[in-house]
Scaffold this motif. Structure first.
Motif, short mmCIF file in Angstrom:
data_model
loop_
_atom_site.label_atom_id
_atom_site.label_comp_id
_atom_site.label_asym_id
_atom_site.label_seq_id
_atom_site.Cartn_x
_atom_site.Cartn_y
_atom_site.Cartn_z
N ASP A 185 0.83 -1.21 0.00
CA ASP A 185 0.00 0.00 0.00
C ASP A 185 0.86 1.26 0.00
O ASP A 185 0.55 2.23 -0.70
CB ASP A 185 -0.92 0.00 1.22
N ARG A 186 1.94 1.24 0.77
CA ARG A 186 2.83 2.41 0.85
C ARG A 186 3.50 2.66 -0.49
O ARG A 186 3.64 3.81 -0.92
CB ARG A 186 3.86 2.21 1.95
N ILE A 187 3.93 1.61 -1.17
CA ILE A 187 4.54 1.76 -2.49
C ILE A 187 3.55 2.40 -3.47
O ILE A 187 3.89 3.32 -4.22
CB ILE A 187 5.05 0.40 -3.02
N TYR A 188 2.31 1.91 -3.45
CA TYR A 188 1.29 2.46 -4.33
C TYR A 188 1.07 3.95 -4.06
O TYR A 188 0.98 4.77 -4.98
CB TYR A 188 -0.02 1.71 -4.15
N GLU A 189 1.01 4.32 -2.78
CA GLU A 189 0.81 5.72 -2.41
C GLU A 189 1.96 6.59 -2.91
O GLU A 189 1.75 7.68 -3.46
CB GLU A 189 0.69 5.85 -0.89
N LEU A 190 3.19 6.13 -2.71
CA LEU A 190 4.35 6.93 -3.08
C LEU A 190 4.46 7.14 -4.58
O LEU A 190 4.92 8.19 -5.04
CB LEU A 190 5.63 6.26 -2.56
N LYS A 191 4.04 6.16 -5.34
CA LYS A 191 4.13 6.29 -6.79
C LYS A 191 3.12 7.30 -7.33
O LYS A 191 3.19 7.68 -8.50
CB LYS A 191 3.94 4.93 -7.45
N ASN A 192 2.21 7.75 -6.48
CA ASN A 192 1.21 8.74 -6.88
C ASN A 192 1.38 10.07 -6.15
O ASN A 192 0.47 10.88 -6.11
CB ASN A 192 -0.20 8.18 -6.64
N MET A 193 2.58 10.28 -5.59
CA MET A 193 2.86 11.53 -4.88
C MET A 193 4.21 12.07 -5.33
O MET A 193 5.11 11.31 -5.68
CB MET A 193 2.90 11.29 -3.36
N SER A 194 4.35 13.39 -5.31
CA SER A 194 5.64 14.00 -5.60
C SER A 194 6.45 14.12 -4.32
O SER A 194 5.90 14.07 -3.21
CB SER A 194 5.46 15.39 -6.21
N THR A 195 7.75 14.27 -4.46
CA THR A 195 8.63 14.36 -3.29
C THR A 195 8.20 15.49 -2.36
O THR A 195 8.23 15.35 -1.13
CB THR A 195 10.08 14.58 -3.74
N GLU A 196 7.76 16.62 -2.93
CA GLU A 196 7.38 17.76 -2.10
C GLU A 196 6.16 17.47 -1.24
O GLU A 196 5.95 18.11 -0.22
CB GLU A 196 7.08 18.98 -2.99
N ASP A 197 5.35 16.50 -1.66
CA ASP A 197 4.11 16.20 -0.93
C ASP A 197 4.30 15.16 0.17
O ASP A 197 3.36 14.88 0.91
CB ASP A 197 3.05 15.67 -1.91
N LEU A 198 5.49 14.60 0.28
CA LEU A 198 5.68 13.50 1.22
C LEU A 198 5.72 14.03 2.65
O LEU A 198 6.61 14.81 3.01
CB LEU A 198 6.97 12.75 0.90
N PRO A 199 4.80 13.60 3.50
CA PRO A 199 4.80 14.08 4.89
C PRO A 199 5.76 13.27 5.76
O PRO A 199 6.13 12.14 5.41
CB PRO A 199 3.35 13.83 5.32
N ALA A 200 6.15 13.85 6.88
CA ALA A 200 6.90 13.08 7.86
C ALA A 200 5.97 12.02 8.45
O ALA A 200 4.78 12.26 8.65
CB ALA A 200 7.41 14.01 8.97
N VAL A 201 6.51 10.85 8.70
CA VAL A 201 5.71 9.77 9.27
C VAL A 201 6.25 9.41 10.65
O VAL A 201 7.40 9.69 10.98
CB VAL A 201 5.68 8.52 8.36
N SER A 202 5.41 8.77 11.43
CA SER A 202 5.79 8.41 12.80
C SER A 202 6.56 7.10 12.83
O SER A 202 6.52 6.30 11.90
CB SER A 202 4.53 8.28 13.66
N LEU A 203 7.24 6.88 13.94
CA LEU A 203 7.93 5.61 14.13
C LEU A 203 6.94 4.45 14.17
O LEU A 203 7.27 3.34 13.77
CB LEU A 203 8.77 5.65 15.41
N GLU A 204 5.73 4.73 14.62
CA GLU A 204 4.70 3.68 14.62
C GLU A 204 4.43 3.20 13.20
O GLU A 204 4.29 1.99 12.95
CB GLU A 204 3.42 4.20 15.25
N GLU A 205 4.36 4.14 12.25
CA GLU A 205 4.16 3.77 10.85
C GLU A 205 5.38 3.02 10.31
O GLU A 205 5.25 2.08 9.53
CB GLU A 205 3.87 5.01 10.01
N GLU A 206 6.57 3.46 10.72
CA GLU A 206 7.79 2.79 10.28
C GLU A 206 7.84 1.33 10.74
O GLU A 206 8.35 0.47 10.03
CB GLU A 206 9.02 3.54 10.81
N MET A 207 7.32 1.08 11.92
CA MET A 207 7.38 -0.28 12.45
C MET A 207 6.52 -1.26 11.65
O MET A 207 6.68 -2.47 11.77
CB MET A 207 6.97 -0.28 13.91
N LYS A 208 5.64 -0.74 10.80
CA LYS A 208 4.81 -1.60 9.96
C LYS A 208 5.51 -2.00 8.67
O LYS A 208 5.11 -3.00 8.04
CB LYS A 208 3.50 -0.88 9.61
N VAL A 209 6.53 -1.24 8.24
CA VAL A 209 7.11 -1.45 6.91
C VAL A 209 8.63 -1.52 6.87
O VAL A 209 9.20 -2.00 5.89
CB VAL A 209 6.64 -0.35 5.93
#
Length: 243
Positions: A185-209
């Protein structure tokens, strides 16, 4: 209120630089300046006072903008001791944290309110969905210990890394955990976003991927044929080095 401004360098290394400023005092600090010109412009346009520059480590792409910023604002580069604090405002501080592994002198900086971490400026120690390599004077055993320590930070701590490698890291993560739907799901999301749009994510989200946070994953252990946390971490880093 403390604000974080992100500067993305459109270079092959995909560097991030950060400016932290207090909108009450207009005091600012810069972390890992790669390209000085846009940072200088931002400081001048917003009437900020640059109090100093922090570098997570001494690789050239993290200190490249130091000299122009020092010259433009008569600012100093600060080298902090482990757990040393810089006061940003009445309730907020930046605290240094020794994080050896990528290099042996590496530091990260925690933005804290009172004693509660809000964000981690992790340089090349911890990336979105990955960790740094150890080819430039580091040690993977130390990186394992450091990563294990960072995993213990509060789960809602936001991650601000030194580079945007998240898509490439996720594609690697999928090779060692191919049934992880969160990664897909994260790969799909990133392929549809530009670098400028990428938000900071939490460590909780990191622990999933992030596979380096997921050493207890039965699928990763099965894929690599081992269960020891340290051996698994070292194997993952070796595989990523050659992927």
């Amino acid at each position: 209120m403390i604000l974080v401004k992100t500067f993305f360098a459109y270079n092959d290394l995909r560097n991030y630089s950060y400016l932290i400023h207090d909108n009450h005092t207009d005091h600012a600090w810069v972390i890992d300046p790669f390209e000085a010109a846009p940072i200088i412009d931002y400081i001048k346009k917003n009437g900020l006072v640059l109090k100093g520059i922090l570098n997570t480590h001494q690789h050239f792409d993290h200190i490249r903008g130091n000299a122009p910023l020092m010259e433009a604002f008569n600012a100093e580069v600060r080298k902090l001791k482990n757990a040393e604090k810089l006061k940003l405002s009445e309730n907020f501080v930046l605290e240094s944290l020794d994080t050896p592994g990528h290099t042996m002198d590496h530091q990260a900086f925690m933005w804290k309110q009172e004693n509660t971490p809000l964000a981690l400026f992790s340089g090349d120690t911890l990336f979105n969905s990955g960790v740094g390599n150890c080819r430039g004077g580091g040690d993977v055993g130390n990186l394992y210990v450091t990563t294990k320590m960072l995993k213990e930070l509060p789960k809602d701590t936001l991650l601000y890394p030194g580079h945007d490698y998240r898509l490439r890291n996720l594609e690697f993560a999928l090779t060692v955990e191919p049934e992880n739907k969160q990664i897909k799901d994260r790969i799909y999301e990133l392929k549809n976003m530009s670098t400028e749009d990428l938000p900071a994510v939490s460590l909780e989200e990191e622990m999933k991927v992030n596979p380096f946070f997921r050493l207890d994953s039965a699928e990763i252990q099965h894929q690599l044929g081992m269960s020891s946390d340290r051996d698994l971490f070292i194997k993952l880093r070796s595989l990523r080095d050659n992927w």
